[in-house]
Design a protein around this motif. Structure first.
Motif, PDB file in Angstrom:
ATOM      1  N   LYS A   1      31.693  50.064  33.103  1.00 59.72           N
ATOM      2  CA  LYS A   1      32.054  49.163  34.197  1.00 59.72           C
ATOM      3  C   LYS A   1      32.823  47.947  33.684  1.00 59.72           C
ATOM      4  CE  LYS A   1      28.511  50.207  37.642  1.00 59.72           C
ATOM      5  NZ  LYS A   1      27.422  49.653  38.484  1.00 59.72           N
ATOM      6  N   GLU A   2      32.418  47.448  32.513  1.00 61.90           N
ATOM      7  CA  GLU A   2      33.098  46.271  31.965  1.00 61.90           C
ATOM      8  C   GLU A   2      34.572  46.582  31.673  1.00 61.90           C
ATOM      9  OE1 GLU A   2      32.649  42.999  28.341  1.00 61.90           O
ATOM     10  OE2 GLU A   2      31.449  44.832  28.333  1.00 61.90           O
ATOM     11  N   SER A   3      34.863  47.789  31.185  1.00 67.52           N
ATOM     12  CA  SER A   3      36.251  48.146  30.880  1.00 67.52           C
ATOM     13  C   SER A   3      37.113  48.142  32.138  1.00 67.52           C
ATOM     14  CB  SER A   3      36.312  49.526  30.217  1.00 67.52           C
ATOM     15  OG  SER A   3      35.890  50.535  31.111  1.00 67.52           O
ATOM     16  N   GLU A   4      36.502  48.455  33.287  1.00 66.79           N
ATOM     17  CA  GLU A   4      37.248  48.437  34.544  1.00 66.79           C
ATOM     18  C   GLU A   4      37.326  47.033  35.132  1.00 66.79           C
ATOM     19  OE1 GLU A   4      38.904  50.839  35.785  1.00 66.79           O
ATOM     20  OE2 GLU A   4      38.264  52.381  34.399  1.00 66.79           O
ATOM     21  N   ILE A   5      36.194  46.302  35.081  1.00 69.68           N
ATOM     22  CA  ILE A   5      36.167  44.949  35.653  1.00 69.68           C
ATOM     23  C   ILE A   5      37.086  44.007  34.887  1.00 69.68           C
ATOM     24  CG2 ILE A   5      34.687  42.927  35.987  1.00 69.68           C
ATOM     25  CD1 ILE A   5      32.432  44.824  36.717  1.00 69.68           C
ATOM     26  N   ALA A   6      37.201  44.223  33.573  1.00 75.32           N
ATOM     27  CA  ALA A   6      38.047  43.354  32.752  1.00 75.32           C
ATOM     28  C   ALA A   6      39.513  43.429  33.167  1.00 75.32           C
ATOM     29  CB  ALA A   6      37.909  43.741  31.280  1.00 75.32           C
ATOM     30  N   LYS A   7      39.903  44.524  33.845  1.00 77.95           N
ATOM     31  CA  LYS A   7      41.295  44.654  34.309  1.00 77.95           C
ATOM     32  C   LYS A   7      41.573  43.770  35.518  1.00 77.95           C
ATOM     33  CE  LYS A   7      41.453  49.529  32.898  1.00 77.95           C
ATOM     34  NZ  LYS A   7      41.603  50.933  33.380  1.00 77.95           N
ATOM     35  N   ARG A   8      40.494  43.363  36.203  1.00 75.77           N
ATOM     36  CA  ARG A   8      40.683  42.643  37.474  1.00 75.77           C
ATOM     37  C   ARG A   8      40.206  41.196  37.428  1.00 75.77           C
ATOM     38  NH1 ARG A   8      37.323  46.040  41.500  1.00 75.77           N
ATOM     39  NH2 ARG A   8      38.137  44.500  42.953  1.00 75.77           N
ATOM     40  N   PHE A   9      39.186  40.911  36.576  1.00 78.47           N
ATOM     41  CA  PHE A   9      38.603  39.574  36.572  1.00 78.47           C
ATOM     42  C   PHE A   9      38.540  39.017  35.152  1.00 78.47           C
ATOM     43  CE2 PHE A   9      36.233  41.996  39.924  1.00 78.47           C
ATOM     44  CZ  PHE A   9      36.891  41.447  41.014  1.00 78.47           C
ATOM     45  N   THR A  10      38.447  37.700  35.062  1.00 81.23           N
ATOM     46  CA  THR A  10      38.197  37.038  33.780  1.00 81.23           C
ATOM     47  C   THR A  10      36.695  36.929  33.571  1.00 81.23           C
ATOM     48  OG1 THR A  10      38.169  34.816  34.734  1.00 81.23           O
ATOM     49  CG2 THR A  10      40.314  35.700  34.069  1.00 81.23           C
ATOM     50  N   LYS A  11      36.305  36.492  32.374  1.00 78.45           N
ATOM     51  CA  LYS A  11      34.876  36.387  32.066  1.00 78.45           C
ATOM     52  C   LYS A  11      34.192  35.256  32.810  1.00 78.45           C
ATOM     53  CE  LYS A  11      34.952  38.580  27.512  1.00 78.45           C
ATOM     54  NZ  LYS A  11      34.578  38.498  26.082  1.00 78.45           N
ATOM     55  N   ASP A  12      34.981  34.376  33.446  1.00 75.23           N
ATOM     56  CA  ASP A  12      34.401  33.294  34.242  1.00 75.23           C
ATOM     57  C   ASP A  12      34.094  33.719  35.667  1.00 75.23           C
ATOM     58  OD1 ASP A  12      34.541  31.551  32.095  1.00 75.23           O
ATOM     59  OD2 ASP A  12      36.608  30.946  32.582  1.00 75.23           O
TER      60      ASP A  12
ATOM     61  N   PRO B   1      32.257  35.439  38.778  1.00 75.15           N
ATOM     62  CA  PRO B   1      30.826  35.719  39.009  1.00 75.15           C
ATOM     63  C   PRO B   1      30.447  37.181  38.766  1.00 75.15           C
ATOM     64  CG  PRO B   1      31.695  34.312  40.749  1.00 75.15           C
ATOM     65  CD  PRO B   1      32.865  34.711  39.904  1.00 75.15           C
ATOM     66  N   THR B   2      31.314  38.105  39.143  1.00 77.50           N
ATOM     67  CA  THR B   2      31.009  39.531  38.939  1.00 77.50           C
ATOM     68  C   THR B   2      30.877  39.847  37.453  1.00 77.50           C
ATOM     69  OG1 THR B   2      32.233  40.076  40.948  1.00 77.50           O
ATOM     70  CG2 THR B   2      31.784  41.887  39.427  1.00 77.50           C
ATOM     71  N   TYR B   3      31.829  39.300  36.671  1.00 78.05           N
ATOM     72  CA  TYR B   3      31.803  39.542  35.226  1.00 78.05           C
ATOM     73  C   TYR B   3      30.567  38.875  34.595  1.00 78.05           C
ATOM     74  CZ  TYR B   3      34.301  41.058  31.007  1.00 78.05           C
ATOM     75  OH  TYR B   3      34.685  41.729  29.870  1.00 78.05           O
ATOM     76  N   LYS B   4      30.242  37.672  35.042  1.00 71.86           N
ATOM     77  CA  LYS B   4      29.070  36.963  34.513  1.00 71.86           C
ATOM     78  C   LYS B   4      27.782  37.724  34.805  1.00 71.86           C
ATOM     79  CE  LYS B   4      30.746  32.179  34.506  1.00 71.86           C
ATOM     80  NZ  LYS B   4      30.547  30.816  35.050  1.00 71.86           N
ATOM     81  N   ALA B   5      27.683  38.292  36.023  1.00 75.41           N
ATOM     82  CA  ALA B   5      26.483  39.052  36.387  1.00 75.41           C
ATOM     83  C   ALA B   5      26.325  40.272  35.485  1.00 75.41           C
ATOM     84  CB  ALA B   5      26.567  39.483  37.848  1.00 75.41           C
ATOM     85  N   LEU B   6      27.426  40.914  35.156  1.00 71.44           N
ATOM     86  CA  LEU B   6      27.367  42.077  34.269  1.00 71.44           C
ATOM     87  C   LEU B   6      26.893  41.674  32.872  1.00 71.44           C
ATOM     88  CD1 LEU B   6      29.836  45.006  34.074  1.00 71.44           C
ATOM     89  CD2 LEU B   6      29.357  43.766  31.973  1.00 71.44           C
TER      90      LEU B   6
END
Length: 522
Positions: free
Chosen positions: A334-345, A347-352
């Protein structure tokens, strides 16, 4: 006393206004024929423009931009949510008007080639249309490499039997030098030019100007005539409209723009699934190899140490370890996909990241408990864990591959063409009635202004009261003699015709007292 004085001043002012208004009306009446003539002239110019101006037509089409996630997650679960994303209407408008999208239309319809009949300047094109002398040429190829003014040449029809057997010659547009000749349906060229004419509808002697413009300029030309607006707020309904001289051509252009936008939308959605699918298919062989290696290692260990069963405590730890590893692997994907759309700041990325941290802490505690088991149990536990974890990863990847294959196969895009392009039956401009009315009104205003300026600049005395106002006495007034006006006109005509001087003319031709003693002025 002061009240009487104020009343008198008001009355005087009122009389002055009445005199000025009556004087203005008198001036206009004296020049009524001049006003009528100028007004008619402007009306005629307005009518001529309305008839000769090139009519501009409009075509429109209707598109719907839906949410990309509509119905996708129900089919493929989280994978659909990861690959879906909504974009605003502003974004979609810019995609439609992009060079990527419009460039395909320019290439398809050869809009870098401009071929127009040569006609009389300004009014020639309108006259040809009014008289029904339609000329048409379709040029599919026009390559120019030499130094020609404005990248233009002159094409002249030299012989014709029908539309497909017409012969023509190509000339330099400035020197009129013949460059080469050709025939409709055949490629004609010299060292610097190559022309392929598909069809010509014209007579012998008719001329056309061929001009080659850059692809960028052709795209800009479409962008300037293309208008896109959203019907309502956040409705997702886009109204596309385009204007041009040729109703059929603008319909085809707008339809092609809509179709190109629709196709790129489908391809883009499919490309997202294809990219993820390619990533998974690349890693599947590696996971399969790791699974086979872990299974072989476990089997070899069991053969050397005969059959070894795990205790209840070890089996329980194994289940938890496998579950933790499975969740961590799922988060990694999931992180490999989310990283394409969001930065680490985000909320979705932080929750992961927070969830991963919790799982790693749990895994650390479990590993501490496993260290308390006997060495043989620990080795078997580790090997069985590797086998089951690799099996779960492999199965997960296979499931994701199947989901992505389904997603790719059912990709239809989130754009629908609701209404194809349709041209209006009547031209949107020029508005003939409005032009004639405005021209007539403008002529009336200009004529009144000219007459008023003429009156203002005239310094002569028109009324005896103007002389008395200077303190001079008026003893008599002599009326204008219409007979004298007629005599003056005759004298001018004779001077112009016979080149006589005034001295050689007879007295009865120049002197009112001799020519008409009974005239009122005498």
């Amino acid at each position: 006393m002061s009240n009487n004085l104020g009343t008198e001043l008001s009355a005087t002012q009122s009389n002055t206004d009445e005199i000025d208004l009556s004087k203005l009306i008198s001036i206009l009446l004296d020049n009524v024929w001049l006003i009528i003539a100028i007004t008619i002239l402007f009306s005629a110019i307005g009518v001529a423009y309305a008839l000769l101006a090139t009519p501009i037509y409009k075509a429109d089409a209707l598109l719907q931009v839906e949410s990309k996630s509509s119905g996708m997650s129900a089919m493929v679960g989280d994978m659909g949510d990861m690959l879906s994303s909504d974009s605003s209407s502003t974004t979609e408008v810019e995609i439609i008007k992009s060079r990527m999208n419009l460039g395909k239309t320019v290439d398809k319809f050869n809009l870098t080639i401009n071929a127009v009949p040569k006609s009389f300047p300004i009014i020639g094109k309108g006259l040809d249309r009014v008289l029904g002398q339609t000329k048409h040429i379709q040029v599919n190829r026009f390559d120019i490499r030499g130094n020609y003014p404005n990248n233009s040449v002159l094409l002249k029809v030299i012989a014709t039997s029908n539309e497909t057997l017409t012969e023509y010659s190509v000339h330099d547009i400035e020197s009129n030098e013949t460059l080469f000749s050709g025939r409709v349906g055949e490629l004609a060229k010299n060292n610097n030019l190559s022309i392929y004419v598909q069809s010509i509808k014209a007579n012998v002697g008719d001329e056309f100007i061929l001009t080659r413009i850059s692809r960028f300029k052709a795209i800009q030309k479409i962008q300037s005539s293309l208008s896109i607006s959203e019907k309502g707020k956040q409705s997702g309904i886009l109204l596309l409209s385009i204007t041009g001289e040729n109703k059929t051509l603008i319909e085809m252009i707008l339809n092609d723009i809509s179709q190109n936008y629709f196709l790129q939308n489908v391809q883009r959605n499919s490309a997202e699934a294809e990219k993820s699918l390619s990533f998974l298919q690349t890693h599947l062989p590696d996971i399969k190899t790791e699974l086979s290696a872990s299974e072989n290692l476990l089997n070899d260990f069991r053969q050397k140490n005969e059959s070894i069963d795990l205790s209840m405590e070890a089996q329980s730890a194994l289940k938890v370890m496998v579950s933790l590893e499975s969740q961590l692997n799922e988060l990694t994907f999931k992180e490999s996909e989310i990283a394409k759309r969001f930065t680490k700041d985000h909320p979705t990325y932080k929750a992961l990241l927070d969830k991963r941290k919790v799982l790693l802490e749990s895994q650390k505690e479990l590993n501490f408990e496993v260290k308390q088991l006997p060495k043989t149990q620990r080795d078997v536990l580790r090997m069985k864990r590797d086998v089951e974890v690799n099996q779960q990863i492999y199965v997960q990847l296979l499931n994701k591959v199947q989901e992505l294959n389904i997603l790719k196969a059912r990709t239809v895009g989130n754009v629908r063409i609701l209404d194809e392009a349709q041209s209006y039956s009547n031209a949107i401009k020029p508005i003939k009635t409005m032009i004639v009315i405005m021209a007539t009104f403008l002529g009336l205003v200009i004529s009144v202004v000219l007459v008023s300026i003429k009156a203002i600049l005239h310094k002569g005395v028109e009324n005896p009261d103007e002389v008395e106002a200077l303190g001079l006495s008026v003893y008599a007034s002599i009326p204008m003699s219409n007979f004298q006006i007629g005599m003056d006109a005759k004298v001018k005509r004779k001077k112009g015709k016979h080149k006589k001087s005034i001295a050689k003319l007879e007295l009865h031709e120049t002197l009112l007292a001799v020519a008409n003693p009974a005239d009122l002025s005498i």
